[in-house]
Design a protein around this motif. Structure first.
Motif, PDB file in Angstrom:
ATOM      1  N   ARG A  91       0.836  -1.199   0.000  1.00  0.00           N
ATOM      2  CA  ARG A  91       0.000   0.000   0.000  1.00  0.00           C
ATOM      3  C   ARG A  91       0.878   1.259   0.000  1.00  0.00           C
ATOM      4  NH1 ARG A  91      -4.447   0.674   4.530  1.00  0.00           N
ATOM      5  NH2 ARG A  91      -5.771  -0.322   2.994  1.00  0.00           N
ATOM      6  N   LEU A  92       1.945   1.234   0.762  1.00  0.00           N
ATOM      7  CA  LEU A  92       2.872   2.370   0.831  1.00  0.00           C
ATOM      8  C   LEU A  92       3.549   2.599  -0.522  1.00  0.00           C
ATOM      9  CD1 LEU A  92       4.302   4.483   2.607  1.00  0.00           C
ATOM     10  CD2 LEU A  92       6.047   2.760   3.041  1.00  0.00           C
ATOM     11  N   ILE A  93       3.955   1.539  -1.173  1.00  0.00           N
ATOM     12  CA  ILE A  93       4.610   1.647  -2.485  1.00  0.00           C
ATOM     13  C   ILE A  93       3.631   2.187  -3.526  1.00  0.00           C
ATOM     14  CG2 ILE A  93       5.663   0.332  -4.369  1.00  0.00           C
ATOM     15  CD1 ILE A  93       6.886  -1.493  -2.183  1.00  0.00           C
ATOM     16  N   ARG A  94       2.391   1.687  -3.524  1.00  0.00           N
ATOM     17  CA  ARG A  94       1.382   2.171  -4.467  1.00  0.00           C
ATOM     18  C   ARG A  94       1.102   3.653  -4.253  1.00  0.00           C
ATOM     19  NH1 ARG A  94      -2.534  -2.563  -3.464  1.00  0.00           N
ATOM     20  NH2 ARG A  94      -1.467  -4.197  -4.597  1.00  0.00           N
ATOM     21  N   ARG A  95       0.985   4.053  -2.985  1.00  0.00           N
ATOM     22  CA  ARG A  95       0.715   5.450  -2.682  1.00  0.00           C
ATOM     23  C   ARG A  95       1.888   6.336  -3.127  1.00  0.00           C
ATOM     24  NH1 ARG A  95      -0.569   6.527   3.353  1.00  0.00           N
ATOM     25  NH2 ARG A  95       1.634   6.994   3.375  1.00  0.00           N
ATOM     26  N   PHE A  96       3.092   5.850  -2.945  1.00  0.00           N
ATOM     27  CA  PHE A  96       4.272   6.598  -3.371  1.00  0.00           C
ATOM     28  C   PHE A  96       4.306   6.756  -4.888  1.00  0.00           C
ATOM     29  CE2 PHE A  96       8.743   6.633  -4.755  1.00  0.00           C
ATOM     30  CZ  PHE A  96       9.145   7.810  -4.156  1.00  0.00           C
ATOM     31  N   LEU A  97       3.976   5.699  -5.624  1.00  0.00           N
ATOM     32  CA  LEU A  97       3.990   5.753  -7.085  1.00  0.00           C
ATOM     33  C   LEU A  97       2.866   6.636  -7.639  1.00  0.00           C
ATOM     34  CD1 LEU A  97       4.857   2.042  -7.948  1.00  0.00           C
ATOM     35  CD2 LEU A  97       6.348   4.045  -8.071  1.00  0.00           C
ATOM     36  N   LYS A  98       1.735   6.726  -6.927  1.00  0.00           N
ATOM     37  CA  LYS A  98       0.640   7.561  -7.388  1.00  0.00           C
ATOM     38  C   LYS A  98       0.880   9.042  -7.116  1.00  0.00           C
ATOM     39  CE  LYS A  98      -3.464   4.724  -7.428  1.00  0.00           C
ATOM     40  NZ  LYS A  98      -4.805   4.572  -6.872  1.00  0.00           N
ATOM     41  N   ASN A  99       1.683   9.359  -6.126  1.00  0.00           N
ATOM     42  CA  ASN A  99       1.917  10.754  -5.746  1.00  0.00           C
ATOM     43  C   ASN A  99       2.779  11.422  -6.795  1.00  0.00           C
ATOM     44  OD1 ASN A  99       2.322  13.169  -4.520  1.00  0.00           O
ATOM     45  ND2 ASN A  99       3.299  12.350  -2.680  1.00  0.00           N
ATOM     46  N   ASP A 100       2.222  12.430  -7.486  1.00  0.00           N
ATOM     47  CA  ASP A 100       2.977  13.132  -8.527  1.00  0.00           C
ATOM     48  C   ASP A 100       3.099  14.625  -8.231  1.00  0.00           C
ATOM     49  OD1 ASP A 100       0.401  13.874  -8.999  1.00  0.00           O
ATOM     50  OD2 ASP A 100       0.416  13.381 -11.127  1.00  0.00           O
ATOM     51  N   SER A 101       2.875  15.026  -7.003  1.00  0.00           N
ATOM     52  CA  SER A 101       2.959  16.456  -6.687  1.00  0.00           C
ATOM     53  C   SER A 101       4.390  16.976  -6.783  1.00  0.00           C
ATOM     54  CB  SER A 101       2.401  16.725  -5.285  1.00  0.00           C
ATOM     55  OG  SER A 101       3.170  16.048  -4.311  1.00  0.00           O
ATOM     56  N   GLY A 102       5.369  16.166  -6.449  1.00  0.00           N
ATOM     57  CA  GLY A 102       6.763  16.577  -6.582  1.00  0.00           C
ATOM     58  C   GLY A 102       7.174  16.726  -8.038  1.00  0.00           C
ATOM     59  N   ALA A 103       6.622  15.893  -8.893  1.00  0.00           N
ATOM     60  CA  ALA A 103       6.944  15.962 -10.320  1.00  0.00           C
ATOM     61  C   ALA A 103       6.479  17.291 -10.908  1.00  0.00           C
ATOM     62  CB  ALA A 103       6.306  14.800 -11.062  1.00  0.00           C
ATOM     63  N   THR A 104       5.354  17.779 -10.467  1.00  0.00           N
ATOM     64  CA  THR A 104       4.849  19.054 -10.974  1.00  0.00           C
ATOM     65  C   THR A 104       5.789  20.189 -10.590  1.00  0.00           C
ATOM     66  OG1 THR A 104       2.602  18.229 -10.764  1.00  0.00           O
ATOM     67  CG2 THR A 104       2.856  20.584 -10.991  1.00  0.00           C
ATOM     68  N   ALA A 105       6.269  20.176  -9.360  1.00  0.00           N
ATOM     69  CA  ALA A 105       7.196  21.217  -8.912  1.00  0.00           C
ATOM     70  C   ALA A 105       8.489  21.166  -9.718  1.00  0.00           C
ATOM     71  CB  ALA A 105       7.484  21.049  -7.425  1.00  0.00           C
ATOM     72  N   ILE A 106       8.974  19.977 -10.006  1.00  0.00           N
ATOM     73  CA  ILE A 106      10.196  19.835 -10.798  1.00  0.00           C
ATOM     74  C   ILE A 106       9.972  20.342 -12.216  1.00  0.00           C
ATOM     75  CG2 ILE A 106      11.758  18.141 -11.827  1.00  0.00           C
ATOM     76  CD1 ILE A 106      11.442  16.518  -9.233  1.00  0.00           C
ATOM     77  N   GLU A 107       8.825  20.033 -12.788  1.00  0.00           N
ATOM     78  CA  GLU A 107       8.523  20.509 -14.142  1.00  0.00           C
ATOM     79  C   GLU A 107       8.481  22.028 -14.188  1.00  0.00           C
ATOM     80  OE1 GLU A 107       4.881  18.524 -14.902  1.00  0.00           O
ATOM     81  OE2 GLU A 107       5.844  16.616 -15.385  1.00  0.00           O
ATOM     82  N   TYR A 108       7.845  22.646 -13.208  1.00  0.00           N
ATOM     83  CA  TYR A 108       7.807  24.108 -13.166  1.00  0.00           C
ATOM     84  C   TYR A 108       9.211  24.676 -12.994  1.00  0.00           C
ATOM     85  CZ  TYR A 108       2.725  24.326 -12.970  1.00  0.00           C
ATOM     86  OH  TYR A 108       1.396  24.231 -13.273  1.00  0.00           O
ATOM     87  N   GLY A 109      10.032  24.025 -12.196  1.00  0.00           N
ATOM     88  CA  GLY A 109      11.412  24.469 -12.033  1.00  0.00           C
ATOM     89  C   GLY A 109      12.189  24.399 -13.330  1.00  0.00           C
ATOM     90  N   LEU A 110      11.992  23.350 -14.092  1.00  0.00           N
ATOM     91  CA  LEU A 110      12.665  23.226 -15.388  1.00  0.00           C
ATOM     92  C   LEU A 110      12.186  24.283 -16.378  1.00  0.00           C
ATOM     93  CD1 LEU A 110      12.717  19.343 -15.791  1.00  0.00           C
ATOM     94  CD2 LEU A 110      14.667  20.853 -15.376  1.00  0.00           C
ATOM     95  N   ILE A 111      10.904  24.586 -16.363  1.00  0.00           N
ATOM     96  CA  ILE A 111      10.373  25.618 -17.252  1.00  0.00           C
ATOM     97  C   ILE A 111      10.979  26.969 -16.899  1.00  0.00           C
ATOM     98  CG2 ILE A 111       8.279  26.913 -17.857  1.00  0.00           C
ATOM     99  CD1 ILE A 111       6.766  24.222 -17.582  1.00  0.00           C
ATOM    100  N   VAL A 112      11.060  27.274 -15.609  1.00  0.00           N
ATOM    101  CA  VAL A 112      11.646  28.544 -15.173  1.00  0.00           C
ATOM    102  C   VAL A 112      13.116  28.609 -15.576  1.00  0.00           C
ATOM    103  CG1 VAL A 112      12.307  29.882 -13.128  1.00  0.00           C
ATOM    104  CG2 VAL A 112      10.016  28.946 -13.313  1.00  0.00           C
ATOM    105  N   ALA A 113      13.839  27.508 -15.435  1.00  0.00           N
ATOM    106  CA  ALA A 113      15.253  27.478 -15.818  1.00  0.00           C
ATOM    107  C   ALA A 113      15.420  27.717 -17.324  1.00  0.00           C
ATOM    108  CB  ALA A 113      15.878  26.148 -15.424  1.00  0.00           C
TER     109      ALA A 113
END
Length: 58
Positions: free
Chosen positions: A3-25
């Motif tokens: 359950r912990l692994i599934r929840r970790f794989l479903k969580n994509d909030s960090g990916a959005t922050a990284i994408e915005y950081g790359l766009i700003v860069a």
């Protein structure tokens, strides 16, 4: 544990922050490149104007 692994794989909030950081860069790099190109051309123009003004006042 699964359950912990599934929840970790479903969580994509960090990916959005990284994408915005790359766009700003990328935007920052484009701005720096444009300023660099403009500065080189502007220096040449100011040198020509300075020479013309010096010649006209002498």
């Amino acid at each position: 544990m699964m359950r912990l692994i599934r929840r970790f794989l479903k969580n994509d909030s960090g990916a959005t922050a990284i994408e915005y950081g790359l766009i700003v860069a990328m935007i920052f790099l484009v701005i720096v490149g444009a300023i660099s190109l403009f500065a080189g051309k502007a220096t040449g123009t100011f040198d020509k104007v300075s020479t013309a003004v010096s010649a006209a006042t002498s």
